[in-house]
Design a protein around this motif. Structure first.
Motif, mmCIF file in Angstrom:
data_model
loop_
_atom_site.group_PDB
_atom_site.id
_atom_site.type_symbol
_atom_site.label_atom_id
_atom_site.label_comp_id
_atom_site.label_asym_id
_atom_site.label_seq_id
_atom_site.Cartn_x
_atom_site.Cartn_y
_atom_site.Cartn_z
ATOM 1 N N ASN A 1 0.854 -1.183 0.000
ATOM 2 C CA ASN A 1 0.000 0.000 0.000
ATOM 3 C C ASN A 1 0.895 1.240 0.000
ATOM 4 O OD1 ASN A 1 -2.388 -1.625 0.248
ATOM 5 N ND2 ASN A 1 -1.856 -1.893 2.402
ATOM 6 N N ILE A 2 0.356 2.359 -0.439
ATOM 7 C CA ILE A 2 1.188 3.529 -0.714
ATOM 8 C C ILE A 2 0.673 4.769 0.010
ATOM 9 C CG2 ILE A 2 2.108 5.038 -2.518
ATOM 10 C CD1 ILE A 2 3.126 2.203 -2.796
ATOM 11 N N VAL A 3 1.603 5.519 0.604
ATOM 12 C CA VAL A 3 1.325 6.870 1.092
ATOM 13 C C VAL A 3 2.132 7.831 0.233
ATOM 14 C CG1 VAL A 3 1.405 8.468 3.021
ATOM 15 C CG2 VAL A 3 1.032 6.037 3.446
ATOM 16 N N LEU A 4 1.450 8.768 -0.420
ATOM 17 C CA LEU A 4 2.104 9.770 -1.255
ATOM 18 C C LEU A 4 2.102 11.109 -0.529
ATOM 19 C CD1 LEU A 4 0.373 8.942 -4.676
ATOM 20 C CD2 LEU A 4 2.685 8.290 -3.970
ATOM 21 N N ILE A 5 3.246 11.767 -0.516
ATOM 22 C CA ILE A 5 3.343 13.060 0.152
ATOM 23 C C ILE A 5 3.929 14.072 -0.820
ATOM 24 C CG2 ILE A 5 4.228 14.324 2.145
ATOM 25 C CD1 ILE A 5 4.720 11.674 3.522
ATOM 26 N N SER A 6 3.197 15.131 -1.084
ATOM 27 C CA SER A 6 3.676 16.194 -1.942
ATOM 28 C C SER A 6 2.784 17.411 -1.757
ATOM 29 C CB SER A 6 3.695 15.736 -3.411
ATOM 30 O OG SER A 6 4.393 16.659 -4.213
ATOM 31 N N ARG A 7 2.996 18.467 -2.553
ATOM 32 C CA ARG A 7 2.336 19.733 -2.251
ATOM 33 C C ARG A 7 1.023 19.967 -2.986
ATOM 34 N NH1 ARG A 7 6.647 23.758 -5.262
ATOM 35 N NH2 ARG A 7 6.162 23.137 -7.410
ATOM 36 N N ASP A 8 0.747 19.225 -4.061
ATOM 37 C CA ASP A 8 -0.446 19.478 -4.865
ATOM 38 C C ASP A 8 -1.496 18.406 -4.580
ATOM 39 O OD1 ASP A 8 -2.386 19.637 -6.945
ATOM 40 O OD2 ASP A 8 -0.949 20.737 -8.182
ATOM 41 N N PRO A 9 -2.515 18.709 -3.776
ATOM 42 C CA PRO A 9 -3.479 17.668 -3.370
ATOM 43 C C PRO A 9 -4.274 17.083 -4.529
ATOM 44 C CG PRO A 9 -4.225 19.849 -2.681
ATOM 45 C CD PRO A 9 -2.817 20.016 -3.168
ATOM 46 N N SER A 10 -4.635 17.901 -5.514
ATOM 47 C CA SER A 10 -5.437 17.387 -6.628
ATOM 48 C C SER A 10 -4.654 16.380 -7.452
ATOM 49 C CB SER A 10 -5.930 18.535 -7.512
ATOM 50 O OG SER A 10 -4.832 19.233 -8.084
ATOM 51 N N LYS A 11 -3.385 16.671 -7.703
ATOM 52 C CA LYS A 11 -2.555 15.742 -8.470
ATOM 53 C C LYS A 11 -2.218 14.498 -7.658
ATOM 54 C CE LYS A 11 -0.716 19.257 -11.550
ATOM 55 N NZ LYS A 11 0.461 20.026 -12.022
ATOM 56 N N LEU A 12 -2.044 14.677 -6.364
ATOM 57 C CA LEU A 12 -1.826 13.520 -5.506
ATOM 58 C C LEU A 12 -3.030 12.590 -5.522
ATOM 59 C CD1 LEU A 12 -0.104 14.999 -2.327
ATOM 60 C CD2 LEU A 12 0.893 13.402 -3.944
ATOM 61 N N GLU A 13 -4.218 13.163 -5.416
ATOM 62 C CA GLU A 13 -5.448 12.358 -5.433
ATOM 63 C C GLU A 13 -5.582 11.616 -6.758
ATOM 64 O OE1 GLU A 13 -7.485 11.639 -3.163
ATOM 65 O OE2 GLU A 13 -7.195 13.119 -1.563
ATOM 66 N N HIS A 14 -5.247 12.295 -7.843
ATOM 67 C CA HIS A 14 -5.319 11.651 -9.162
ATOM 68 C C HIS A 14 -4.363 10.470 -9.240
ATOM 69 C CE1 HIS A 14 -5.590 11.157 -13.504
ATOM 70 N NE2 HIS A 14 -4.269 11.193 -13.556
ATOM 71 N N GLU A 15 -3.138 10.664 -8.766
ATOM 72 C CA GLU A 15 -2.163 9.582 -8.806
ATOM 73 C C GLU A 15 -2.574 8.431 -7.892
ATOM 74 O OE1 GLU A 15 2.617 8.761 -8.391
ATOM 75 O OE2 GLU A 15 1.842 10.806 -8.533
ATOM 76 N N ILE B 1 -0.922 12.842 1.637
ATOM 77 C CA ILE B 1 -0.663 13.874 2.632
ATOM 78 C C ILE B 1 -0.068 15.072 1.913
ATOM 79 C CG2 ILE B 1 0.628 14.506 4.708
ATOM 80 C CD1 ILE B 1 0.694 11.546 5.450
ATOM 81 N N GLN B 2 -0.668 16.215 2.087
ATOM 82 C CA GLN B 2 -0.171 17.421 1.426
ATOM 83 C C GLN B 2 0.954 18.038 2.249
ATOM 84 O OE1 GLN B 2 -3.024 20.563 1.039
ATOM 85 N NE2 GLN B 2 -1.692 21.836 -0.239
ATOM 86 N N ALA B 3 2.078 18.322 1.588
ATOM 87 C CA ALA B 3 3.203 18.988 2.249
ATOM 88 C C ALA B 3 4.124 19.560 1.190
ATOM 89 C CB ALA B 3 3.976 18.019 3.137
ATOM 90 N N ASP B 4 4.609 20.757 1.422
ATOM 91 C CA ASP B 4 5.594 21.382 0.544
ATOM 92 C C ASP B 4 6.955 21.240 1.216
ATOM 93 O OD1 ASP B 4 7.240 22.945 -0.987
ATOM 94 O OD2 ASP B 4 5.893 24.683 -1.067
#
Length: 272
Positions: free
Chosen positions: A29-43, A58-61
Protein backbone atom coordinates in the motif's frame (compact mmCIF):
# COMPACT_ATOMS: atom_id res chain seq x y z
CA UNK A 1 2.10 -2.62 5.35
CA UNK A 2 2.54 0.79 3.74
CA UNK A 3 5.26 2.40 1.69
CA UNK A 4 5.76 6.10 2.38
CA UNK A 5 6.86 8.07 -0.70
CA UNK A 6 7.69 11.76 -0.28
CA UNK A 7 7.98 12.92 -3.88
CA UNK A 8 8.05 15.77 -6.35
CA UNK A 9 4.78 17.63 -6.77
CA UNK A 10 3.06 17.65 -10.12
CA UNK A 11 4.80 14.57 -11.48
CA UNK A 12 2.51 12.13 -13.29
CA UNK A 13 2.31 8.47 -12.24
CA UNK A 14 5.55 6.69 -13.00
CA UNK A 15 7.56 9.86 -13.49
CA UNK A 16 9.78 9.78 -10.40
CA UNK A 17 13.09 7.89 -10.16
CA UNK A 18 11.44 5.48 -7.71
CA UNK A 19 7.90 5.50 -9.03
CA UNK A 20 5.34 4.25 -6.47
CA UNK A 21 3.54 2.11 -9.03
CA UNK A 22 6.38 -0.40 -8.94
CA UNK A 23 6.01 -0.67 -5.16
CA UNK A 24 2.25 -1.09 -5.42
CA UNK A 25 2.78 -3.74 -8.08
CA UNK A 26 4.79 -5.70 -5.51
CA UNK A 27 1.87 -5.74 -3.09
CA UNK A 28 2.51 -2.68 -0.93
CA UNK A 29 0.00 0.00 0.00
CA UNK A 30 1.19 3.53 -0.71
CA UNK A 31 1.33 6.87 1.09
CA UNK A 32 2.10 9.77 -1.26
CA UNK A 33 3.34 13.06 0.15
CA UNK A 34 3.68 16.19 -1.94
CA UNK A 35 2.34 19.73 -2.25
CA UNK A 36 -0.45 19.48 -4.87
CA UNK A 37 -3.48 17.67 -3.37
CA UNK A 38 -5.44 17.39 -6.63
CA UNK A 39 -2.55 15.74 -8.47
CA UNK A 40 -1.83 13.52 -5.51
CA UNK A 41 -5.45 12.36 -5.43
CA UNK A 42 -5.32 11.65 -9.16
CA UNK A 43 -2.16 9.58 -8.81
CA UNK A 44 -3.55 7.72 -5.80
CA UNK A 45 -6.67 6.77 -7.80
CA UNK A 46 -4.47 5.58 -10.67
CA UNK A 47 -2.47 3.37 -8.32
CA UNK A 48 -5.67 1.92 -6.86
CA UNK A 49 -7.12 1.35 -10.34
CA UNK A 50 -4.01 -0.24 -11.83
CA UNK A 51 -2.74 -2.26 -8.86
CA UNK A 52 -5.65 -2.57 -6.42
CA UNK A 53 -3.67 -1.27 -3.46
CA UNK A 54 -4.79 1.10 -0.71
CA UNK A 55 -3.43 4.64 -0.93
CA UNK A 56 -3.27 7.68 1.30
CA UNK A 57 -2.18 11.21 0.40
CA UNK A 58 -0.66 13.87 2.63
CA UNK A 59 -0.17 17.42 1.43
CA UNK A 60 3.20 18.99 2.25
CA UNK A 61 5.59 21.38 0.54
CA UNK A 62 9.08 20.07 1.32
CA UNK A 63 10.67 23.45 0.67
CA UNK A 64 9.12 24.50 3.99
CA UNK A 65 10.73 24.33 7.42
CA UNK A 66 10.03 22.25 10.53
CA UNK A 67 6.39 23.32 10.57
CA UNK A 68 5.47 20.94 7.73
CA UNK A 69 6.49 17.76 9.59
CA UNK A 70 3.97 17.78 12.42
CA UNK A 71 1.00 17.22 10.04
CA UNK A 72 2.99 14.52 8.22
CA UNK A 73 3.73 12.75 11.49
CA UNK A 74 0.06 12.93 12.45
CA UNK A 75 -0.98 11.53 9.05
CA UNK A 76 1.33 8.54 9.43
CA UNK A 77 0.62 7.87 13.11
CA UNK A 78 -1.76 4.92 12.65
CA UNK A 79 0.15 3.26 9.80
CA UNK A 80 2.78 0.54 9.82
CA UNK A 81 5.42 1.87 7.41
CA UNK A 82 7.55 -0.93 5.99
CA UNK A 83 9.46 1.10 3.39
CA UNK A 84 10.33 4.79 3.35
CA UNK A 85 11.38 6.15 -0.05
CA UNK A 86 12.88 9.64 0.16
CA UNK A 87 12.27 10.59 -3.45
CA UNK A 88 11.93 14.38 -3.32
CA UNK A 89 14.48 16.78 -4.82
CA UNK A 90 14.81 20.26 -6.24
CA UNK A 91 17.28 22.07 -8.52
CA UNK A 92 17.80 25.82 -9.06
CA UNK A 93 15.83 25.78 -12.32
CA UNK A 94 15.27 23.69 -15.44
CA UNK A 95 18.81 24.33 -16.66
CA UNK A 96 22.37 24.34 -15.33
CA UNK A 97 24.18 27.45 -14.16
CA UNK A 98 26.44 29.13 -11.62
CA UNK A 99 25.30 29.72 -8.05
CA UNK A 100 24.29 33.35 -8.64
CA UNK A 101 22.89 32.98 -12.16
CA UNK A 102 19.25 32.77 -11.07
CA UNK A 103 16.75 35.19 -9.60
CA UNK A 104 15.79 35.11 -5.91
CA UNK A 105 18.96 33.22 -5.04
CA UNK A 106 18.50 33.30 -1.25
CA UNK A 107 15.07 31.68 -1.41
CA UNK A 108 16.11 29.11 -4.00
CA UNK A 109 19.10 28.02 -1.92
CA UNK A 110 16.95 27.68 1.18
CA UNK A 111 14.35 25.68 -0.76
CA UNK A 112 16.98 23.28 -2.10
CA UNK A 113 18.45 22.65 1.36
CA UNK A 114 15.02 22.04 2.90
CA UNK A 115 13.80 19.86 0.05
CA UNK A 116 16.89 17.81 -0.69
CA UNK A 117 18.44 17.45 2.77
CA UNK A 118 16.11 18.26 5.64
CA UNK A 119 13.30 16.18 4.13
CA UNK A 120 15.50 13.07 4.18
CA UNK A 121 16.51 13.58 7.81
CA UNK A 122 13.07 14.55 9.13
CA UNK A 123 11.18 11.78 7.30
CA UNK A 124 13.73 9.30 8.63
CA UNK A 125 13.23 10.68 12.15
CA UNK A 126 9.46 10.19 11.83
CA UNK A 127 9.47 6.65 10.42
CA UNK A 128 12.62 5.06 11.88
CA UNK A 129 11.35 4.53 15.48
CA UNK A 130 8.62 2.10 14.46
CA UNK A 131 11.08 0.20 12.25
CA UNK A 132 13.48 -0.14 15.18
CA UNK A 133 10.64 -1.33 17.42
CA UNK A 134 9.69 -4.02 14.87
CA UNK A 135 13.36 -4.69 14.08
CA UNK A 136 12.39 -4.59 10.43
CA UNK A 137 12.20 -1.86 7.80
CA UNK A 138 13.70 -0.41 4.63
CA UNK A 139 14.78 3.17 3.92
CA UNK A 140 15.59 4.03 0.29
CA UNK A 141 17.20 7.41 -0.22
CA UNK A 142 17.30 8.66 -3.81
CA UNK A 143 20.56 10.46 -4.47
CA UNK A 144 22.29 11.14 -7.81
CA UNK A 145 25.39 10.17 -9.71
CA UNK A 146 26.74 13.65 -8.87
CA UNK A 147 26.98 12.66 -5.18
CA UNK A 148 30.46 11.26 -5.84
CA UNK A 149 32.45 14.38 -6.66
CA UNK A 150 32.11 18.18 -6.82
CA UNK A 151 30.23 19.16 -9.97
CA UNK A 152 30.31 22.81 -11.13
CA UNK A 153 27.06 24.35 -12.47
CA UNK A 154 24.96 22.15 -10.19
CA UNK A 155 26.94 23.03 -7.06
CA UNK A 156 24.07 23.03 -4.56
CA UNK A 157 22.26 20.04 -6.04
CA UNK A 158 25.45 17.97 -6.08
CA UNK A 159 26.37 19.01 -2.53
CA UNK A 160 22.94 18.06 -1.19
CA UNK A 161 23.16 14.67 -2.88
CA UNK A 162 26.61 14.11 -1.38
CA UNK A 163 24.95 14.74 1.98
CA UNK A 164 22.28 12.14 1.19
CA UNK A 165 24.93 9.55 0.34
CA UNK A 166 26.97 10.25 3.48
CA UNK A 167 23.91 10.35 5.75
CA UNK A 168 22.61 7.07 4.33
CA UNK A 169 25.93 5.27 4.81
CA UNK A 170 26.17 6.41 8.43
CA UNK A 171 22.53 5.54 9.11
CA UNK A 172 23.09 2.05 7.73
CA UNK A 173 26.07 1.57 10.05
CA UNK A 174 24.03 2.71 13.05
CA UNK A 175 20.86 0.69 12.48
CA UNK A 176 21.65 -2.39 10.38
CA UNK A 177 22.07 -4.40 13.62
CA UNK A 178 18.50 -3.41 14.52
CA UNK A 179 16.99 -4.86 11.37
CA UNK A 180 16.77 -1.66 9.30
CA UNK A 181 18.07 -1.83 5.74
CA UNK A 182 19.25 1.52 4.33
CA UNK A 183 19.99 1.85 0.63
CA UNK A 184 21.26 4.79 -1.43
CA UNK A 185 20.16 4.87 -5.07
CA UNK A 186 22.32 7.18 -7.20
CA UNK A 187 20.97 7.26 -10.76
CA UNK A 188 22.27 9.09 -13.79
CA UNK A 189 19.42 10.53 -15.89
CA UNK A 190 15.92 9.09 -15.41
CA UNK A 191 12.98 10.24 -17.50
CA UNK A 192 11.27 12.68 -15.13
CA UNK A 193 10.06 16.28 -15.17
CA UNK A 194 13.59 17.31 -14.06
CA UNK A 195 15.29 16.02 -17.24
CA UNK A 196 14.18 18.77 -19.63
CA UNK A 197 13.61 17.50 -23.17
CA UNK A 198 16.08 14.62 -22.75
CA UNK A 199 13.57 11.80 -23.10
CA UNK A 200 14.04 8.34 -24.56
CA UNK A 201 17.62 9.00 -25.60
CA UNK A 202 20.67 6.87 -24.97
CA UNK A 203 21.55 8.52 -21.65
CA UNK A 204 17.99 8.52 -20.27
CA UNK A 205 16.32 5.50 -18.66
CA UNK A 206 12.54 5.15 -18.56
CA UNK A 207 11.28 5.68 -14.99
CA UNK A 208 9.23 2.47 -15.04
CA UNK A 209 12.22 0.33 -16.06
CA UNK A 210 14.55 2.13 -13.67
CA UNK A 211 12.33 1.61 -10.62
CA UNK A 212 11.86 -2.07 -11.45
CA UNK A 213 15.61 -2.70 -11.76
CA UNK A 214 16.50 -0.58 -8.73
CA UNK A 215 14.05 -2.44 -6.49
CA UNK A 216 15.59 -5.73 -7.61
CA UNK A 217 18.85 -4.64 -5.92
CA UNK A 218 17.28 -4.39 -2.44
CA UNK A 219 19.11 -6.64 -0.03
CA UNK A 220 22.02 -7.09 -2.43
CA UNK A 221 23.80 -3.76 -2.02
CA UNK A 222 23.56 -0.64 0.10
CA UNK A 223 24.69 1.67 -2.71
CA UNK A 224 23.59 1.31 -6.31
CA UNK A 225 23.22 3.36 -9.50
CA UNK A 226 19.91 1.56 -9.88
CA UNK A 227 20.36 -0.14 -13.24
CA UNK A 228 23.05 -1.62 -15.46
CA UNK A 229 22.97 1.23 -17.97
CA UNK A 230 23.60 3.79 -15.25
CA UNK A 231 26.40 1.67 -13.80
CA UNK A 232 28.14 1.72 -17.17
CA UNK A 233 27.51 5.45 -17.57
CA UNK A 234 28.96 6.11 -14.13
CA UNK A 235 32.08 4.13 -15.02
CA UNK A 236 32.53 6.11 -18.25
CA UNK A 237 31.94 9.39 -16.41
CA UNK A 238 34.63 8.54 -13.86
CA UNK A 239 37.08 7.74 -16.66
CA UNK A 240 36.41 10.65 -19.02
CA UNK A 241 35.26 13.32 -16.53
CA UNK A 242 37.17 12.68 -13.28
CA UNK A 243 36.79 14.96 -10.29
CA UNK A 244 40.11 16.75 -10.76
CA UNK A 245 39.16 17.60 -14.35
CA UNK A 246 35.65 18.82 -13.48
CA UNK A 247 37.07 21.46 -11.19
CA UNK A 248 39.99 22.41 -13.45
CA UNK A 249 39.91 25.44 -15.74
CA UNK A 250 39.51 23.24 -18.82
CA UNK A 251 36.82 21.15 -17.17
CA UNK A 252 34.83 24.23 -16.16
CA UNK A 253 34.99 25.47 -19.76
CA UNK A 254 33.64 22.15 -21.00
CA UNK A 255 30.88 22.09 -18.39
CA UNK A 256 30.04 25.70 -19.27
CA UNK A 257 29.41 24.63 -22.86
CA UNK A 258 27.14 21.87 -21.59
CA UNK A 259 25.32 24.36 -19.33
CA UNK A 260 24.71 26.65 -22.31
CA UNK A 261 23.39 23.69 -24.29
CA UNK A 262 21.04 22.75 -21.44
CA UNK A 263 19.64 26.29 -21.38
CA UNK A 264 18.96 26.07 -25.11
CA UNK A 265 17.19 22.75 -24.56
CA UNK A 266 14.95 24.25 -21.88
CA UNK A 267 13.85 27.29 -23.93
CA UNK A 268 11.17 25.43 -25.94
CA UNK A 269 9.75 24.02 -22.71
CA UNK A 270 9.51 27.44 -21.06
CA UNK A 271 7.78 28.97 -24.09
CA UNK A 272 5.15 26.25 -24.44
Amino acid sequence: MFTCCPRRAGAPPGSGPMEPGQLARRGLNIVLISRDPSKLEHEAKEIERLYGRSTRVIQADFTGGLEIYEPIEAGLKDLEIGILVNNVAKQYADNLGKLLDFEDTAQKLSDIINCNMMSVVQMTRIVLPQMVTRRKGIIINISSIVDRNPFPFIAMYGATKAFVRSFSASLKAEYSSEGVLVQTVSPFIVETNMTLAMKNRFLVVNAHDFARQALDTLGLTSYTPGCLRHALQGLLLAIFLPSWFCCSREGVKLLSLFANWSREQSLPRRTR
